[in-house]
Design a protein around this motif. Structure first.
Motif, PDB file in Angstrom:
ATOM      1  N   ALA A 162       0.828  -1.208   0.000  1.00 53.22           N
ATOM      2  CA  ALA A 162       0.000   0.000   0.000  1.00 53.22           C
ATOM      3  C   ALA A 162       0.863   1.258   0.000  1.00 53.22           C
ATOM      4  CB  ALA A 162      -0.918  -0.004   1.220  1.00 53.22           C
ATOM      5  N   ILE A 163       1.933   1.240   0.768  1.00 58.21           N
ATOM      6  CA  ILE A 163       2.807   2.418   0.837  1.00 58.21           C
ATOM      7  C   ILE A 163       3.492   2.663  -0.496  1.00 58.21           C
ATOM      8  CG2 ILE A 163       4.930   3.333   1.861  1.00 58.21           C
ATOM      9  CD1 ILE A 163       4.105   1.987   4.479  1.00 58.21           C
ATOM     10  N   ILE A 164       4.100   1.616  -1.032  1.00 59.96           N
ATOM     11  CA  ILE A 164       4.831   1.769  -2.293  1.00 59.96           C
ATOM     12  C   ILE A 164       3.870   2.050  -3.445  1.00 59.96           C
ATOM     13  CG2 ILE A 164       6.304   0.565  -3.968  1.00 59.96           C
ATOM     14  CD1 ILE A 164       7.616  -0.848  -1.635  1.00 59.96           C
ATOM     15  N   GLY A 165       2.726   1.363  -3.451  1.00 60.35           N
ATOM     16  CA  GLY A 165       1.742   1.597  -4.513  1.00 60.35           C
ATOM     17  C   GLY A 165       1.151   2.991  -4.453  1.00 60.35           C
ATOM     18  N   GLY A 166       0.936   3.502  -3.243  1.00 59.18           N
ATOM     19  CA  GLY A 166       0.358   4.823  -3.099  1.00 59.18           C
ATOM     20  C   GLY A 166       1.279   5.948  -3.521  1.00 59.18           C
ATOM     21  N   VAL A 167       2.578   5.700  -3.402  1.00 58.57           N
ATOM     22  CA  VAL A 167       3.557   6.741  -3.726  1.00 58.57           C
ATOM     23  C   VAL A 167       4.103   6.586  -5.142  1.00 58.57           C
ATOM     24  CG1 VAL A 167       5.740   7.810  -2.955  1.00 58.57           C
ATOM     25  CG2 VAL A 167       4.162   6.865  -1.276  1.00 58.57           C
ATOM     26  N   SER A 168       3.796   5.477  -5.797  1.00 57.72           N
ATOM     27  CA  SER A 168       4.402   5.173  -7.101  1.00 57.72           C
ATOM     28  C   SER A 168       4.085   6.213  -8.173  1.00 57.72           C
ATOM     29  CB  SER A 168       3.944   3.788  -7.578  1.00 57.72           C
ATOM     30  OG  SER A 168       2.525   3.770  -7.725  1.00 57.72           O
ATOM     31  N   LYS A 172       8.365  13.213  -8.062  1.00 55.14           N
ATOM     32  CA  LYS A 172       9.528  13.745  -7.364  1.00 55.14           C
ATOM     33  C   LYS A 172       9.645  13.119  -5.976  1.00 55.14           C
ATOM     34  CE  LYS A 172       9.695  18.297  -9.616  1.00 55.14           C
ATOM     35  NZ  LYS A 172       9.712  19.766  -9.388  1.00 55.14           N
ATOM     36  N   TYR A 173      10.877  12.850  -5.612  1.00 57.18           N
ATOM     37  CA  TYR A 173      11.204  12.379  -4.255  1.00 57.18           C
ATOM     38  C   TYR A 173      10.414  11.127  -3.867  1.00 57.18           C
ATOM     39  CZ  TYR A 173      12.899  17.206  -4.199  1.00 57.18           C
ATOM     40  OH  TYR A 173      13.516  18.393  -4.518  1.00 57.18           O
ATOM     41  N   LYS A 174      10.213  10.240  -4.826  1.00 59.04           N
ATOM     42  CA  LYS A 174       9.424   9.041  -4.556  1.00 59.04           C
ATOM     43  C   LYS A 174      10.098   8.176  -3.494  1.00 59.04           C
ATOM     44  CE  LYS A 174       9.130   5.971  -7.814  1.00 59.04           C
ATOM     45  NZ  LYS A 174       8.685   5.324  -9.074  1.00 59.04           N
ATOM     46  N   ASN A 175      11.378   7.890  -3.654  1.00 62.82           N
ATOM     47  CA  ASN A 175      12.087   7.062  -2.685  1.00 62.82           C
ATOM     48  C   ASN A 175      12.109   7.707  -1.310  1.00 62.82           C
ATOM     49  OD1 ASN A 175      12.699   5.025  -4.532  1.00 62.82           O
ATOM     50  ND2 ASN A 175      14.568   6.055  -5.205  1.00 62.82           N
ATOM     51  N   GLU A 176      12.276   9.032  -1.270  1.00 59.33           N
ATOM     52  CA  GLU A 176      12.331   9.737   0.002  1.00 59.33           C
ATOM     53  C   GLU A 176      10.990   9.681   0.730  1.00 59.33           C
ATOM     54  OE1 GLU A 176      13.486  10.762  -2.803  1.00 59.33           O
ATOM     55  OE2 GLU A 176      15.641  11.121  -2.492  1.00 59.33           O
ATOM     56  N   ILE A 177       9.890   9.802  -0.017  1.00 57.82           N
ATOM     57  CA  ILE A 177       8.559   9.742   0.589  1.00 57.82           C
ATOM     58  C   ILE A 177       8.286   8.339   1.134  1.00 57.82           C
ATOM     59  CG2 ILE A 177       6.087   9.924   0.144  1.00 57.82           C
ATOM     60  CD1 ILE A 177       6.723  12.042  -1.961  1.00 57.82           C
ATOM     61  N   ILE A 178       8.657   7.320   0.365  1.00 55.90           N
ATOM     62  CA  ILE A 178       8.477   5.941   0.820  1.00 55.90           C
ATOM     63  C   ILE A 178       9.297   5.697   2.075  1.00 55.90           C
ATOM     64  CG2 ILE A 178       8.882   3.520   0.251  1.00 55.90           C
ATOM     65  CD1 ILE A 178       8.275   4.186  -2.654  1.00 55.90           C
ATOM     66  N   LEU A 179      10.537   6.174   2.066  1.00 54.65           N
ATOM     67  CA  LEU A 179      11.412   5.992   3.219  1.00 54.65           C
ATOM     68  C   LEU A 179      10.830   6.673   4.454  1.00 54.65           C
ATOM     69  CD1 LEU A 179      14.011   5.023   4.526  1.00 54.65           C
ATOM     70  CD2 LEU A 179      15.166   7.073   3.624  1.00 54.65           C
ATOM     71  N   ALA A 180      10.330   7.883   4.301  1.00 58.65           N
ATOM     72  CA  ALA A 180       9.728   8.603   5.426  1.00 58.65           C
ATOM     73  C   ALA A 180       8.503   7.853   5.955  1.00 58.65           C
ATOM     74  CB  ALA A 180       9.351  10.019   5.000  1.00 58.65           C
ATOM     75  N   ARG A 213      19.071   2.256  -1.480  1.00 60.05           N
ATOM     76  CA  ARG A 213      18.676   2.732  -2.804  1.00 60.05           C
ATOM     77  C   ARG A 213      18.997   4.219  -2.965  1.00 60.05           C
ATOM     78  NH1 ARG A 213      12.844   1.314  -5.570  1.00 60.05           N
ATOM     79  NH2 ARG A 213      13.473   1.698  -7.717  1.00 60.05           N
ATOM     80  N   ILE A 214      18.700   5.000  -1.937  1.00 61.48           N
ATOM     81  CA  ILE A 214      18.997   6.431  -1.991  1.00 61.48           C
ATOM     82  C   ILE A 214      20.508   6.667  -1.968  1.00 61.48           C
ATOM     83  CG2 ILE A 214      18.775   8.600  -0.715  1.00 61.48           C
ATOM     84  CD1 ILE A 214      16.020   7.643   0.203  1.00 61.48           C
ATOM     85  N   GLN A 215      21.204   5.876  -1.172  1.00 58.93           N
ATOM     86  CA  GLN A 215      22.660   6.017  -1.105  1.00 58.93           C
ATOM     87  C   GLN A 215      23.308   5.722  -2.451  1.00 58.93           C
ATOM     88  OE1 GLN A 215      23.783   3.390   2.079  1.00 58.93           O
ATOM     89  NE2 GLN A 215      23.918   5.058   3.551  1.00 58.93           N
ATOM     90  N   SER A 216      22.809   4.710  -3.151  1.00 58.81           N
ATOM     91  CA  SER A 216      23.386   4.385  -4.460  1.00 58.81           C
ATOM     92  C   SER A 216      23.178   5.523  -5.449  1.00 58.81           C
ATOM     93  CB  SER A 216      22.760   3.092  -4.998  1.00 58.81           C
ATOM     94  OG  SER A 216      21.360   3.261  -5.206  1.00 58.81           O
ATOM     95  N   THR A 217      22.074   6.253  -5.278  1.00 56.89           N
ATOM     96  CA  THR A 217      21.820   7.410  -6.134  1.00 56.89           C
ATOM     97  C   THR A 217      22.781   8.549  -5.803  1.00 56.89           C
ATOM     98  OG1 THR A 217      19.484   6.813  -6.261  1.00 56.89           O
ATOM     99  CG2 THR A 217      20.070   9.042  -6.900  1.00 56.89           C
TER     100      THR A 217
END
Length: 380
Positions: A162-168, A172-180, A213-217
């Protein structure tokens, strides 16, 4: 984290779980030995915490790749094998009903594994169905002792989806929003002690995946040595805690260290999960020394869920045979028979149940009849 590495670590962890089940069955006093308990050799709760962290990491990884198909595969892989485990329970009951658990105790075994098959006089298929449904709605019915895992995995997997699907859809800042969002779930589950830390361990694994994932970016990676050092510290802390009496914990509370007692007891699975990097490091060092051990652990790790589900029944089947024969079998031989039968049953269960169940729901395509086309005869 590569699949091979994950499987190798999962193999070691599931062996710890099986060892705990064996301790409950024939060496119940050994499980509570201070030294053995402190070293976590037979601490299945330690392994479960680590397994949930790994599960959170893997679930987050595949949820970002396979998306909608993944959740269907996940549901099938969790539910179908568990249903099969409940049916296996019924079969075991039918071939060996009676109070043989009490008989084994009288024969000299330290029988501490409270098994309904060994103690119930009657069991119907309706009882099995009711037990399965009770597990789904939150009751810890003890018919299949490993079934408590199912509802936690279902809830956590659906939450991640639900979290990943809702933010997909966010650009912008998709990974950051999921992480938060995952960090928020981690804090909430930790504060309310959901699953005594199991939920926190799971969300921590997902958080680690998105941090990587964010670190690799950003091309900034925390050295793995830092995680291993922290994990070794946690392992040491758990060992020290395991060797202490309850009076020691009471003294901590009186010294305004209740938070430490909370961390080491009420949310113990979360604490134990933090020992995973150290356990992984030791595991990989061992496997580097032997390719045979490495190959075996990789094979076993791929079947860890099947091993987890059938280990209880392997113990029960061996116990039934010992009861029928009526002769005392040395505990070490008993354990060897259980381990051998567990591996055989796990391989059969994996091929017949677990592998086909991985795609059984996604292949239905939510009502699409294409799945049935496979059974039609081709036109000449």
């Amino acid at each position: 984290m590569e699949a091979k590495t994950t499987n190798t670590i999962k193999a070691v962890l599931v062996l710890i779980v099986v060892a705990q089940h064996l301790c409950f069955a024939i060496w119940s006093s050994l499980y509570f030995d201070p030294v053995i308990s402190a070293l976590m050799i037979f601490r299945g709760d330690v392994a479960v915490g680590c397994l949930f962290l790994l599960s959170g990491y893997v679930v987050a990884k595949y949820a970002t790749i396979k998306k909608n198909v993944w959740i269907m595969d996940r549901l099938g892989r969790l539910i179908v094998p568990m249903i099969a485990a409940f049916l296996l329970m019924y079969v075991c009951y039918k071939i060996g009903a009676g109070n043989w658990g009490v008989k084994l105790s009288s024969m000299g075994y330290e029988w501490g594994y409270v098994s309904p098959i060994g103690f119930f006089d009657d069991l119907s298929i309706q009882d099995v169905l009711a037990s399965f449904l009770l597990q789904l709605v939150g009751f810890n019915d003890q018919l299949v002792l490993v079934a408590w895992l199912l509802r936690h995995e279902l809830i956590l997997s659906l939450t991640i989806f639900a979290i990943i699907g809702g933010v997909s859809k966010s650009r912008k800042y998709k990974n950051e929003i999921i992480l938060a969002s995952l960090l928020l779930m981690l804090i909430i589950s930790f504060y309310f002690k959901f699953g005594f830390g199991i939920h926190s361990a799971f969300y921590l694994g997902a958080v680690i995946f998105f941090i990587n994932r964010i670190q690799s970016t950003l091309r900034k990676v925390i050295p793995i040595e830092c995680f291993i050092a922290l994990s070794f510290f946690v392992y040491t802390l758990v060992v020290i805690n395991s060797m202490q009496s309850d009076e020691w914990r009471v003294e901590l509370i009186s010294n305004n260290l209740a938070w430490l007692v909370l961390l080491l007891t009420d949310v113990r699975y979360f604490t134990f999960s933090l020992a995973l990097p150290f356990i992984a490091f030791v595991t990989l060092v061992i496997t580097k020394k032997s390719s045979m051990v490495d190959g075996f652990l990789e094979w076993l790790g791929g079947r860890s869920y099947s091993v987890y589900l059938v280990s209880q029944f392997a113990i029960q089947i061996v116990a039934m045979v010992v009861y029928k024969v009526g002769a005392y079998v040395p505990s070490i031989v008993f354990a060897g028979l259980v381990l051998a039968l567990t591996l055989i049953m796990a391989e059969i269960f994996y091929r017949i149940i677990e592998v086909p169940s991985k795609h059984i729901i996604s292949n239905l395509k939510l009502g699409d009849l294409n799945v049935w086309n496979k059974f039609r005869f081709k036109k000449a």
